[in-house]
Scaffold this active site. Structure first.
Site, PDB file in Angstrom:
ATOM      1  N   LYS A 175       0.811  -1.184  -0.091  1.00 55.10           N
ATOM      2  CA  LYS A 175       0.113   0.181  -0.051  1.00 55.10           C
ATOM      3  C   LYS A 175       0.609   1.287  -0.035  1.00 55.10           C
ATOM      4  CE  LYS A 175      -4.083  -1.965   2.378  1.00 55.10           C
ATOM      5  NZ  LYS A 175      -5.006  -1.840   3.486  1.00 55.10           N
TER       6      LYS A 175
ATOM      7  N   HIS B 237      -2.174  -5.589   1.685  1.00 51.03           N
ATOM      8  CA  HIS B 237      -3.553  -6.331   1.532  1.00 51.03           C
ATOM      9  C   HIS B 237      -3.207  -7.599   0.794  1.00 51.03           C
ATOM     10  CE1 HIS B 237      -7.637  -7.053   0.229  1.00 51.03           C
ATOM     11  NE2 HIS B 237      -7.083  -7.372  -1.127  1.00 51.03           N
TER      12      HIS B 237
ATOM     13  N   ASN C  69      -1.836   0.001   7.104  1.00 51.62           N
ATOM     14  CA  ASN C  69      -1.569  -1.419   7.562  1.00 51.62           C
ATOM     15  C   ASN C  69      -0.610  -1.919   6.639  1.00 51.62           C
ATOM     16  OD1 ASN C  69      -3.427  -2.178   5.665  1.00 51.62           O
ATOM     17  ND2 ASN C  69      -4.497  -3.413   7.098  1.00 51.62           N
TER      18      ASN C  69
ATOM     19  N   GLU D 258      -9.928 -10.527  -7.668  1.00 51.96           N
ATOM     20  CA  GLU D 258      -8.805  -9.337  -7.442  1.00 51.96           C
ATOM     21  C   GLU D 258      -7.618  -9.366  -8.505  1.00 51.96           C
ATOM     22  OE1 GLU D 258      -9.507  -8.628  -2.787  1.00 51.96           O
ATOM     23  OE2 GLU D 258      -7.655  -9.334  -3.265  1.00 51.96           O
TER      24      GLU D 258
ATOM     25  N   TYR E 120     -12.353  -1.863  -3.742  1.00 48.84           N
ATOM     26  CA  TYR E 120     -13.083  -2.164  -2.393  1.00 48.84           C
ATOM     27  C   TYR E 120     -14.391  -2.054  -2.231  1.00 48.84           C
ATOM     28  CZ  TYR E 120      -8.382  -2.362  -0.107  1.00 48.84           C
ATOM     29  OH  TYR E 120      -7.160  -2.510   0.292  1.00 48.84           O
TER      30      TYR E 120
HETATM   31  P1  CMP Z   1      -7.282  -4.550   3.788  1.00 50.05           P
HETATM   32  O1  CMP Z   1      -6.703  -5.785   3.915  1.00 50.05           O
HETATM   33  O2  CMP Z   1      -6.684  -3.600   2.680  1.00 50.05           O
HETATM   34  O3  CMP Z   1      -8.805  -4.483   3.530  1.00 50.05           O
HETATM   35  C1  CMP Z   1      -9.420  -3.533   3.785  1.00 50.05           C
HETATM   36  C2  CMP Z   1      -8.891  -2.357   4.460  1.00 50.05           C
HETATM   37  O4  CMP Z   1      -9.655  -1.393   5.336  1.00 50.05           O
HETATM   38  C3  CMP Z   1      -8.157  -2.790   5.576  1.00 50.05           C
HETATM   39  O5  CMP Z   1      -7.145  -3.616   5.272  1.00 50.05           O
HETATM   40  C4  CMP Z   1      -7.762  -1.799   6.433  1.00 50.05           C
HETATM   41  O6  CMP Z   1      -6.750  -1.059   6.129  1.00 50.05           O
HETATM   42  C5  CMP Z   1      -8.981  -0.790   6.168  1.00 50.05           C
HETATM   43  N1  CMP Z   1      -9.804  -0.801   7.492  1.00 50.05           N
HETATM   44  C6  CMP Z   1      -9.769   0.479   8.383  1.00 50.05           C
HETATM   45  N2  CMP Z   1     -10.739   0.077   9.378  1.00 50.05           N
HETATM   46  C7  CMP Z   1     -11.058  -1.103   9.199  1.00 50.05           C
HETATM   47  C8  CMP Z   1     -11.885  -2.059   9.990  1.00 50.05           C
HETATM   48  N3  CMP Z   1     -12.614  -1.575  11.146  1.00 50.05           N
HETATM   49  N4  CMP Z   1     -12.265  -3.329   9.672  1.00 50.05           N
HETATM   50  C9  CMP Z   1     -11.627  -3.828   8.711  1.00 50.05           C
HETATM   51  N5  CMP Z   1     -10.685  -3.207   7.906  1.00 50.05           N
HETATM   52  C10 CMP Z   1     -10.583  -1.857   8.213  1.00 50.05           C
END
Ligand code: CMP
Length: 140
Positions: A11, A117, A114, A128, A51
């Site tokens: 990311k 993904h 984070n 995806e 998303y």
């Molecule tokens: P990702 O695995 O990319 O999938 C969706 C993303 O939404 C997740 O990582 C996080 O970076 C973001 N996100 C933010 N808040 C939440 C939440 N409460 N639960 C899950 N994903 C979240």
């Protein structure tokens, strides 16, 4: 166990902090093979489309914005049980709860930033991968 492919995204927060190589090392040390990889920058519309499954969630708007803040690296990873294996080495979504040694523990800044993904199921991985890659971009 079956050989699978999974979609990985490094990311914007991780690309900005120069972590592509470190994350790729963790991927390769796990035994997964990077069989496709490219750097792109998502538009807001592309981010929203990718998303869309989270469209009803409170974090959707922020998530879609955050994914456009800079370039990302999209990858296809291949190996035995690749979908679960990559989820294991990424660690759980919130870096605060991730196990030591995982990518999100080491490099994630917060749940919104984070670092990576990964697909969460066989069905999602197909959708995806097709979203980002054409057949001629995938090494066989
Ligand atoms: P990702 O695995 O990319 O999938 C969706 C993303 O939404 C997740 O990582 C996080 O970076 C973001 N996100 C933010 N808040 C939440 C939440 N409460 N639960 C899950 N994903 C979240």
């Amino acid at each position: 166990m079956a050989v699978q492919q999974t979609l990985s995204i490094i990311k914007p927060d991780a690309v900005r902090r120069n972590l592509i190589g470190k994350i790729n090392s963790k991927i390769e040390e796990s035994g997964l093979k990077i069989i496709a990889q490219k750097m792109i920058r998502l538009t807001k519309e592309q981010s929203q489309a990718f998303y869309i499954v989270h469209a009803e969630r409170s974090f959707y708007e922020d998530l879609c914005n955050n994914m456009t803040l800079g370039p990302i690296v999209v990858q296809i990873l291949e190996g035995e049980n690749a979908i679960q294996l990559y989820r294991d080495i990424m660690g759980v979504t919130n870096p605060s709860n991730a196990a030591p040694g995982t990518i999100r523990y080491e490099y994630g800044e917060s749940i919104d930033f984070n670092s990576v993904h990964g697909s969460d199921s066989l069905e999602t991985s197909c959708t995806e991968i097709t979203f980002f890659f054409s057949q001629i971009e995938i090494f066989r």
